[in-house]
Design an enzyme around this catalytic site. Structure first.
Site, PDB file in Angstrom:
ATOM      1  N   LYS A  52      93.392 100.465  98.875  1.00 36.99           N
ATOM      2  CA  LYS A  52      92.016 100.809  98.494  1.00 36.99           C
ATOM      3  C   LYS A  52      91.141  99.559  98.437  1.00 36.99           C
ATOM      4  O   LYS A  52      89.993  99.569  98.892  1.00 36.99           O
ATOM      5  CB  LYS A  52      91.999 101.523  97.142  1.00 36.99           C
ATOM      6  CG  LYS A  52      92.524 102.943  97.202  1.00 36.99           C
ATOM      7  CD  LYS A  52      92.550 103.568  95.816  1.00 36.99           C
ATOM      8  CE  LYS A  52      93.059 104.989  95.855  1.00 36.99           C
ATOM      9  NZ  LYS A  52      93.038 105.626  94.519  1.00 36.99           N
ATOM     10  N   SER A  68      92.737 100.702  92.389  1.00 42.36           N
ATOM     11  CA  SER A  68      93.624 101.294  91.387  1.00 42.36           C
ATOM     12  C   SER A  68      94.072 102.661  91.852  1.00 42.36           C
ATOM     13  O   SER A  68      93.374 103.333  92.617  1.00 42.36           O
ATOM     14  CB  SER A  68      92.887 101.402  90.045  1.00 42.36           C
ATOM     15  OG  SER A  68      93.758 101.874  89.034  1.00 42.36           O
ATOM     16  N   ASP A  69      95.239 103.063  91.398  1.00 47.36           N
ATOM     17  CA  ASP A  69      95.727 104.398  91.687  1.00 47.36           C
ATOM     18  C   ASP A  69      96.627 104.816  90.520  1.00 47.36           C
ATOM     19  O   ASP A  69      97.051 103.971  89.728  1.00 47.36           O
ATOM     20  CB  ASP A  69      96.498 104.444  93.009  1.00 47.36           C
ATOM     21  CG  ASP A  69      96.654 105.865  93.520  1.00 47.36           C
ATOM     22  OD1 ASP A  69      95.642 106.423  93.997  1.00 47.36           O
ATOM     23  OD2 ASP A  69      97.753 106.426  93.417  1.00 47.36           O
ATOM     24  N   GLN A  70      96.904 106.109  90.441  1.00 47.83           N
ATOM     25  CA  GLN A  70      97.730 106.596  89.334  1.00 47.83           C
ATOM     26  C   GLN A  70      98.556 107.791  89.784  1.00 47.83           C
ATOM     27  O   GLN A  70      98.060 108.649  90.525  1.00 47.83           O
ATOM     28  CB  GLN A  70      96.850 107.004  88.157  1.00 47.83           C
ATOM     29  CG  GLN A  70      97.620 107.443  86.930  1.00 47.83           C
ATOM     30  CD  GLN A  70      96.690 107.840  85.797  1.00 47.83           C
ATOM     31  OE1 GLN A  70      96.024 108.856  85.867  1.00 47.83           O
ATOM     32  NE2 GLN A  70      96.636 107.010  84.765  1.00 47.83           N
ATOM     33  N   SER A 105      98.330 101.654  88.824  1.00 47.29           N
ATOM     34  CA  SER A 105      98.329 100.363  89.515  1.00 47.29           C
ATOM     35  C   SER A 105      96.946  99.745  89.441  1.00 47.29           C
ATOM     36  O   SER A 105      95.934 100.435  89.311  1.00 47.29           O
ATOM     37  CB  SER A 105      98.743 100.542  90.970  1.00 47.29           C
ATOM     38  OG  SER A 105      97.892 101.479  91.612  1.00 47.29           O
TER      39      SER A 105
END
Length: 196
Positions: A52, A68-70, A105
């Site tokens: 990203k 960021s990711d989740q 993250s």
């Protein structure tokens, strides 16, 4: 201060980042978020945070970009967003008396040097024993259909929990601010000293 870019259009991440009271812009990354074959949940969220950030780097050649990711993980399974009330109720009933771990993250990417730091921060949610009536009432009231785990911890969803375990409650909502302030400090940005 260098331009700060949030590589996301998530209203939740935007609201969390606004807590730091620093100027930033948002840019939509448009990447494929499907897991790769054999990829662990930790590897998935780490890869997506970096992807990203890299994706929007060309639009911002001298910026610090936050990716960021989740994912939510229950008994080894990656949980998606429910999408409808039936799936949300089923997810929450599955969690009753158990716990879900959210892996969030965070990547801070320097678009000028192409250097970056990335971390994965865990946060666990322990659920009360829940009845179908409680879960159905909750889903109807709050409509958490676009939320991983089928709840909004910043709202009525807190009533579903026995306890929370993690270093930063912002992590659960989608952006670990404590870790972000450390990554920014590594880039010479002292958040407290940078206040207007």
């Amino acid at each position: 201060m260098r331009t700060l870019v949030l590589s996301s259009t998530s209203v939740f991440r935007k609201a969390i980042l606004e807590k730091l009271n620093l100027p930033f812009i948002c840019d939509k990354p448009n990447i494929d978020e499907a897991p790769l074959a054999g990829e662990t949940p930790e590897q998935l969220v780490e890869r997506l945070a970096v992807s990203k950030a890299r994706k929007v780097a060309d639009n911002h050649p001298d910026a610090l970009i936050i990716g960021s990711d989740q994912v939510a993980v229950h008994q080894g399974d990656i949980l998606g967003k429910p999408g409808n009330e039936k799936n949300a109720i089923a997810q929450l009933m599955r969690f009753s008396g158990d716990h879900v771990t959210f892996l969030t993250s965070l990547c801070l990417y320097d678009s000028a040097s192409k250097n970056y730091e990335v971390i994965v921060e865990p946060f666990s949610v322990y659920f009360r024993e829940l009845t179908l009536q409680q879960v159905s009432s909750y889903v109807e009231a709050e409509q958490p259909l676009n939320c991983a785990g089928s709840f909004k911890s910043e709202g009525l969803g807190v009533c579903l929990f026995e306890r929370l375990q993690g270093d930063d409650p912002n992590t659960l909502i989608g952006l670990p601010l404590i870790r972000l302030t450390k990554l920014l400090a590594n880039q010479g940005i002292d958040v407290l000293a940078s206040q207007p």
